[in-house]
Design a protein around this motif. Sequence first.
Motif, PDB file in Angstrom:
ATOM      1  N   THR A   1       0.811  -1.151   0.138  1.00 34.30           N
ATOM      2  CA  THR A   1       0.100  -0.087   0.250  1.00 34.30           C
ATOM      3  C   THR A   1       0.944   1.297   0.038  1.00 34.30           C
TER       4      THR A   1
ATOM      5  N   ASN B   1      -2.955   6.453  -5.915  1.00 31.37           N
ATOM      6  CA  ASN B   1      -2.647   5.227  -5.204  1.00 31.37           C
ATOM      7  C   ASN B   1      -1.310   4.790  -6.247  1.00 31.37           C
TER       8      ASN B   1
ATOM      9  N   ARG C   1       0.895  -1.153  -5.007  1.00 26.54           N
ATOM     10  CA  ARG C   1       0.599  -2.390  -5.992  1.00 26.54           C
ATOM     11  C   ARG C   1      -0.717  -3.094  -5.649  1.00 26.54           C
ATOM     12  N   ARG C   2      -1.557  -2.692  -4.688  1.00 27.57           N
ATOM     13  CA  ARG C   2      -3.009  -3.319  -4.675  1.00 27.57           C
ATOM     14  C   ARG C   2      -4.017  -2.454  -4.686  1.00 27.57           C
ATOM     15  N   THR C   3      -5.337  -2.886  -4.756  1.00 28.17           N
ATOM     16  CA  THR C   3      -6.411  -2.232  -5.077  1.00 28.17           C
ATOM     17  C   THR C   3      -6.938  -1.599  -3.520  1.00 28.17           C
TER      18      THR C   3
ATOM     19  N   ILE D   1     -13.907   8.406  -6.519  1.00 21.49           N
ATOM     20  CA  ILE D   1     -12.701   8.189  -7.559  1.00 21.49           C
ATOM     21  C   ILE D   1     -13.002   8.873  -8.838  1.00 21.49           C
TER      22      ILE D   1
ATOM     23  N   SER E   1     -14.365   4.834 -11.901  1.00 25.58           N
ATOM     24  CA  SER E   1     -14.194   3.314 -12.020  1.00 25.58           C
ATOM     25  C   SER E   1     -14.527   2.860 -10.749  1.00 25.58           C
TER      26      SER E   1
ATOM     27  N   GLU F   1     -13.302   0.676  -8.723  1.00 29.11           N
ATOM     28  CA  GLU F   1     -12.377   0.533  -7.437  1.00 29.11           C
ATOM     29  C   GLU F   1     -11.070   1.356  -7.629  1.00 29.11           C
ATOM     30  N   TRP F   2     -10.352   1.747  -6.685  1.00 33.78           N
ATOM     31  CA  TRP F   2      -9.264   2.418  -6.508  1.00 33.78           C
ATOM     32  C   TRP F   2      -8.052   1.751  -6.848  1.00 33.78           C
ATOM     33  N   THR F   3      -7.811   1.591  -8.224  1.00 32.21           N
ATOM     34  CA  THR F   3      -6.611   0.472  -8.422  1.00 32.21           C
ATOM     35  C   THR F   3      -5.233   1.304  -8.344  1.00 32.21           C
ATOM     36  N   PRO F   4      -4.256   0.786  -8.507  1.00 31.79           N
ATOM     37  CA  PRO F   4      -2.841   1.311  -8.738  1.00 31.79           C
ATOM     38  C   PRO F   4      -3.035   2.231 -10.003  1.00 31.79           C
TER      39      PRO F   4
ATOM     40  N   GLY G   1      -4.598   4.792  -9.895  1.00 33.10           N
ATOM     41  CA  GLY G   1      -5.922   5.361  -9.942  1.00 33.10           C
ATOM     42  C   GLY G   1      -5.880   6.988  -8.985  1.00 33.10           C
TER      43      GLY G   1
END
Length: 151
Positions: free
Chosen positions: A50, A76, A79-81, A105, A109, A111-114, A116
């Motif tokens: 994180t 973010n 390396r993780r959502t 967001i 989208s 999800e808050w992905t890497p 993002g």
Amino acid sequence: MADVSVPSLILFIASIVIAAGVAGVLIDTVTGISGALDDRGADVAENIRTDIEVISDSESSVYDAGSDTLTLYVKNTGRRTIPAVNESFDVIVDAQYRTNVSVTIVDGSAEWTPHGVVEVRVGGLNLGAGDHRVRLAVSGDEETFRFTTEQ
């Protein structure tokens, strides 16, 4: 001969019972420690993956005095959502914990992905002119953002 073997047999059986009891306690303790280490290792791995960065410009106007709202953009960089919900963010403004926080967001989208970006809005502030500090904590990662307001 029988006088010596009966007490020896009793002592032998007693020692076997005591050894079995101690072994049972040790197995239970080792199992508990192993489970705790597995849980802690998973938490540490999650924290390592994180990472967040506040990408708002401290020179721009991040605080709106008319609506008493602070708006920050956070990327973010881990390396993780990360769950992009209010409960994931601990926000401290000028050493006061804030609960009036909303998270959106930016790209829409789910999800808050890497890589993002989320918009974090902190409402209900009454900041005077001067220097201020915001501290964001998300899943064990912390960022500090400093800005100045003019009025």
